[in-house]
Design a protein around this motif. Structure first.
Motif, PDB file in Angstrom:
ATOM      1  N   GLU A   1       0.661  -1.639  -0.112  1.00 37.32           N
ATOM      2  CA  GLU A   1       0.016  -0.319   0.259  1.00 37.32           C
ATOM      3  C   GLU A   1       0.833   1.191  -0.179  1.00 37.32           C
ATOM      4  O   GLU A   1       0.763   2.144  -0.526  1.00 37.32           O
ATOM      5  CB  GLU A   1      -1.000   0.261   0.921  1.00 37.32           C
ATOM      6  N   GLN A   2       2.140   1.132   0.808  1.00 36.57           N
ATOM      7  CA  GLN A   2       3.181   2.272   0.449  1.00 36.57           C
ATOM      8  C   GLN A   2       3.506   2.395  -0.402  1.00 36.57           C
ATOM      9  O   GLN A   2       4.059   3.912  -1.636  1.00 36.57           O
ATOM     10  CB  GLN A   2       4.140   1.808   1.398  1.00 36.57           C
TER      11      GLN A   2
ATOM     12  N   PHE B   1      -2.028  -5.588   0.268  1.00 31.76           N
ATOM     13  CA  PHE B   1      -2.856  -4.320   0.662  1.00 31.76           C
ATOM     14  C   PHE B   1      -3.278  -3.956   1.969  1.00 31.76           C
ATOM     15  O   PHE B   1      -4.017  -4.834   2.060  1.00 31.76           O
ATOM     16  CB  PHE B   1      -3.740  -3.572  -0.500  1.00 31.76           C
ATOM     17  N   ASP B   2      -2.938  -3.294   2.964  1.00 35.26           N
ATOM     18  CA  ASP B   2      -3.365  -3.444   4.217  1.00 35.26           C
ATOM     19  C   ASP B   2      -3.709  -1.957   4.358  1.00 35.26           C
ATOM     20  O   ASP B   2      -2.418  -0.669   5.208  1.00 35.26           O
ATOM     21  CB  ASP B   2      -2.314  -3.719   5.191  1.00 35.26           C
ATOM     22  N   ILE B   3      -4.667  -1.856   2.960  1.00 32.57           N
ATOM     23  CA  ILE B   3      -5.599   0.078   3.779  1.00 32.57           C
ATOM     24  C   ILE B   3      -6.594   0.427   4.851  1.00 32.57           C
ATOM     25  O   ILE B   3      -6.295  -0.599   5.528  1.00 32.57           O
ATOM     26  CB  ILE B   3      -5.971   0.363   1.586  1.00 32.57           C
TER      27      ILE B   3
ATOM     28  N   GLY C   1      -6.956  -3.747   5.895  1.00 36.07           N
ATOM     29  CA  GLY C   1      -6.680  -4.953   4.798  1.00 36.07           C
ATOM     30  C   GLY C   1      -7.296  -5.666   5.155  1.00 36.07           C
ATOM     31  O   GLY C   1      -8.142  -5.795   3.829  1.00 36.07           O
ATOM     32  N   VAL C   2      -7.146  -7.324   5.365  1.00 36.39           N
ATOM     33  CA  VAL C   2      -8.487  -8.332   4.881  1.00 36.39           C
ATOM     34  C   VAL C   2      -9.605  -7.838   4.089  1.00 36.39           C
ATOM     35  O   VAL C   2     -10.272  -7.938   3.556  1.00 36.39           O
ATOM     36  CB  VAL C   2      -7.275  -9.567   5.168  1.00 36.39           C
TER      37      VAL C   2
ATOM     38  N   PRO D   1      -2.419 -10.073   5.253  1.00 37.34           N
ATOM     39  CA  PRO D   1      -2.311  -8.892   7.032  1.00 37.34           C
ATOM     40  C   PRO D   1      -3.575  -8.638   7.631  1.00 37.34           C
ATOM     41  O   PRO D   1      -4.561  -8.835   6.823  1.00 37.34           O
ATOM     42  CB  PRO D   1      -2.177  -7.377   6.336  1.00 37.34           C
ATOM     43  N   MET D   2      -3.800  -8.328   8.936  1.00 41.12           N
ATOM     44  CA  MET D   2      -5.293  -8.333  10.215  1.00 41.12           C
ATOM     45  C   MET D   2      -6.381  -9.098   9.938  1.00 41.12           C
ATOM     46  O   MET D   2      -6.953  -9.062   9.888  1.00 41.12           O
ATOM     47  CB  MET D   2      -5.603  -7.194   9.407  1.00 41.12           C
TER      48      MET D   2
END
Ligand code: PEP
Ligand code: MG
Length: 583
Positions: free
Chosen positions: A302-303, A338-340, A361-362, A393-394
Motif C-alpha cells: 500500500e505504501q 494491501f493493508d489499507i 487490511g484483509v 494482513p489483519m
C-alpha cells in the motif's frame, strides 16, 4: 507572535534514531488558498463551477456506493446528503447569481456562501449539528479543490528539519525526496506509519511534542535527537559542541558496523538468525541490497503506490513486484497484500469512528474482490522465478484464511488458462497481529505456509492502545508480559506445525528486544534496513543458550518494568556498542 526561544529543550517520543543539526521548516497544512480576484468572463466561471460540481458529485457517488455496502444504508446516507447539497437548486442558483452580480472567482463565492451554513451549524449546541457542519465543510473543500483542478502537494524543501502538527505517511515520503534531515511533530506515536517510514528512510524523528509548533519558528536552528526524543531550539555553542561529538561517535560506529557487512548474523554459539528487510518505498531497494539483508520480509504494497491517484492496475503492480523480485533474486521477497485502512490510505474518502477497528487490511480486500484478485494475480505473476511469497494482513479468523485461499486458487486457475507463468508452489503466509490470531496460532500455522508476527498491531490490539496516539504512548509496551507470552506462543505453535515463523514489526528493530526474541526461539526477523547492521552486531554479541535462559526468565516475570530492566541489564552486559549511551 511567539517569542524566540534560545536553548529551549522540548521532550517528546523518540520515534526514529539519529542526530542532526539543521534549520527548521514549519509545515502548516494550510487550507486551499482562496483567491477573491475579480473576473471578466462570467460564462467561463459558471462553466467551471458546473464542472467542479459534476466532478464532486462523481467522487461522492463512488464513495456512496462503496459506503452502502460497508456501512449500510443508514450511515452511508451522509454521502447521499452531501450529494443532495450539490444538487440543491437554491444553493446552485445562489452561487451562480453571486458570480454574475459580484464578478468574483467562483472559489471565493463557494467558500463564502457555504461557510455561512457551516458557521451557523458549528455554533449549535447539539453535537449532531456540529458534526454535520464538518460534512458541509468537506463538501465545500471538495468543490474548491475541483474548481482549482488540483490535488494537494507539499512544497519542496531541502536539508531542513520539518516541524509540523501531524505527519501523514504520504507527507513523510514526499518530504524525504527533498533530503529532509528530521521530523518533529506535535502529535503521533512510535508506531504510527509516519514514524516507521522515518526509520525506513533513516531520518531521525521526534513525535508527540505538543508544543513544537508554538515554540519553533521557521529557520530556527534545531538539534534533533531521535535517540532520546529531544529537540533543542537555537542551541548555544556548548550544546552544538556536545552534539557534534555525538554525531562523530555515530559516524565512527557506522564505520565499525560496516565491517560486519559480509559476516553472518550468528550467535556466539552458532545459531543463525535470518535478517531480512522491510520495504516501504521502491527507492529503498538499493539501500536494502547494500545493507546485506537476506531478502525482504515485508513489502508494504500500500505504501509503494501511495502517490498514485487510483489503485494501480494489474500490469502496473506486476511491473513493480517483478522489479523487486528480480533485483533481490535469488533471495526471497515476501509481498504483503494491501493493508489499507487504519492510518493508511483508503480506496474511498471514508471517515470511520474507529479506523483501526474498522474496515482495514484483509477485510477491505475480501469485500472488494476485484481489487484483491487484481493484486493476487500481479503477485502470482511476479513469482515465476520462485522467489516470491505472499502474505495476508489483519487476519482474524480461519474463515478469512479460507476465503483468501479460494480467491488465490481462482486466480491460479485463470492464469493457467491464460498460459501465464507463476510459481505453482508459492507460499502463502499470514500476519499474526491480532490477539484472536495469536490465540489460534496453531490452527493458523496449520492452514498456511508461514507466519509473520506483526508486533506493531499485536501490541496495539492486545493492550487496547492506539499505536499512533501520543497520549497513551506510555501504555504502548512492547515488553508487556502478555505480549511476550503471545510471541512465545506464536513461535512455538508455528514451529510445532513445521512452519517458519518470522517477525516484521518494529520490535525487531529494537536492539534491546533482540536477545529476548532470539531466546524465545525466533530464527528470522525483518526490520527497516537502516537498523539491520546494529541488530546483526547484537546477535553476534550474544549466545543462544543464554538468550534462551533470558527468554525463560522473562516468560515468568509479571510486569513490563521487570522485563524491561532484565533486558537492559542483559544488553548492557553483553553488547559492546559505542552508541549505547545515546539511547
Ligand atoms: C505490524 O503490524 O507489526 C506490521 C509489520 O504491519 P504494519 O506496521 O504495516 O501494520
Ligand atoms: Mg500491521
Amino acid at each position: 507572535m511567539k517569542e524566540k526561544e534560545i536553548n529551549t529543550i522540548l521532550k517528546g517520543i523518540a520515534a526514529a534514531p539519529g542526530i542532526e543539526i539543521a534549520k527548521a521548516y514549519i509545515y502548516a497544512k494550510e487550507k486551499e488558498e482562496i483567491s477573491n480576484e475579480n473576473i471578466t468572463d462570467i460564462d467561463e466561471a459558471i462553466k467551471n463551477l458546473d464542472l467542479a460540481l459534476a466532478q464532486s458529485k462523481k467522487e461522492l457517488k463512488k464513495i456512496f456506493s462503496l459506503a452502502v455496502d460497508k456501512l449500510g444504508e443508514k450511515r452511508a446516507a451522509i454521502f447521499e446528503a452531501q450529494m443532495m447539497i450539490l444538487d440543491d437548486p437554491v444553493l446552485v442558483s445562489t452561487l451562480k447569481k453571486r458570480i454574475e452580480n459580484e464578478m468574483r472567482m467562483p472559489e471565493f463565492i463557494v467558500d463564502t456562501e457555504i461557510s455561512k451554513y457551516t458557521h451557523l451549524m458549528s455554533l449549535a449546541n447539539e453535537a449532531y449539528m456540529k458534526e454535520r457542519s464538518h460534512d458541509i465543510e468537506d463538501i465545500k473543500n471538495r468543490i474548491i479543490r475541483n474548481l482549482k483542478k488540483k490535488k494537494w502537494r507539499s512544497k519542496i524543501v531541502n536539508d531542513v528539519i520539518v516541524v509540523t502538527a501531524n505527519l501523514s505517511p504520504s507527507d513523510t515520503v514526499l518530504f524525504s525526496r527533498a533530503n529532509v534531515k528530521g521530523y518533529v511533530t506535535d502529535f503521533g506515536g512510535l508506531t504510527s506509519h509516519a514514524a516507521i517510514l522515518a526509520r525506513s528512510l533513516d531520518v531521525p524523528a521526534v513525535v508527540g511534542l505538543h508544543d513544537a509548533m508554538s515554540k519553533i519558528h521557521e529557520n530556527d536552528n534545531l538539534i534533533i535527537d531521535g535517540y532520546k526524543g529531544v529537540v533543542i531550539i537555537n542551541p548555544d555553542a556548548k550544546f552544538l559542541n556536545e552534539y557534534q561529538k555525538k554525531i562523530d561517535k555515530i559516524h565512527n560506529y557506522d564505520e565499525e558496523l560496516n565491517k560486519l557487512k559480509d559476516l553472518p548474523a550468528v550467535t556466539i554459539d552458532g545459531r543463525i538468525i535470518r535478517l531480512e528487510a522491510n520495504l516501504d518505498l521502491a527507492e529503498e531497494l538499493e539501500y536494502i541490497i547494500h545493507n546485506c539483508a537476506k531478502g525482504i520480509g515485508l513489502v508494504r504494497t500500500e505504501q509503494l503506490f501511495q502517490n498514485s491517484e487510483a489503485f494501480p492496475d494489474e500490469e502496473e503492480q506486476f511491473a513493480s513486484y517483478k522489479d523487486i523480485a528480480d533485483k533481490i533474486y535469488p533471495d526471497y521477497v515476501t509481498i504483503r497484500t494491501f493493508d489499507i485502512g487504519g492510518d493508511k490510505v483508503l480506496p474511498v474518502d471514508l471517515k470511520e469512528p474507529n479506523p483501526f477497528l474498522g474496515w482495514r487490511g484483509v477485510r477491505i480486500l475480501l469485500d472488494s474482490k476485484e481489487l484483491f484478485k487484481t493484486q493476487i494475480r500481479a503477485i502470482l505473476r511476479s513469482s515465476y522465478h520462485k522467489n516470491v511469497r505472499m502474505m495476508i494482513p489483519m487476519i482474524t479468523s480461519l474463515e478469512e484464511v479460507r476465503e483468501c485461499q479460494k480467491l488465490i486458487d481462482e486466480c491460479k486457475k485463470e492464469l493457467n488458462e491464460e498460459g501465464k507463468p507463476y510459481d505453482k508452489h508459492i507460499q502463502i503466509g499470514l500476519m499474526i497481529e491480532i490477539p484472536s490470531a495469536a490465540a489460534m496460532a496453531k490452527e493458523f500455522a496449520e492452514e498456511s505456509d508461514f507466519l509473520s508476527i506483526g508486533t506493531n498491531d499485536l501490541i496495539q490490539y492486545t493492550l487496547a492502545v492506539d499505536r499512533g496516539n501520543e497520549i497513551v504512548s506510555k501504555l504502548y509496551q512492547e515488553f508487556h508480559p502478555a505480549v511476550v507470552r503471545f510471541i512465545y506462543q506464536i513461535i512455538t505453535e508455528g514451529k510445532k506445525a513445521g512452519k517458519q515463523v518470522s517477525l516484521c514489526g518494529e520490535m525487531g528493530a529494537d536492539p534491546f528486544a533482540v536477545p529476548l526474541l532470539v531466546g524465545l526461539g525466533l530464527e528470522s526477523l525483518s526490520a527497516s534496513a537502516s537498523v539491520l547492521p546494529h541488530i546483526k552486531k547484537v546477535i553476534r554479541s550474544i549466545s543462544y543458550s543464554e538468550a534462551k535462559e533470558l527468554g525463560e526468565k522473562c516468560l515468568q516475570l509479571k510486569t513490563e518494568t521487570e522485563i524491561n530492566a532484565e533486558l537492559h541489564a542483559y544488553y548492557n552486559k553483553k553488547v559492546q556498542d559505542q552508541i549505547k549511551n545515546l539511547y
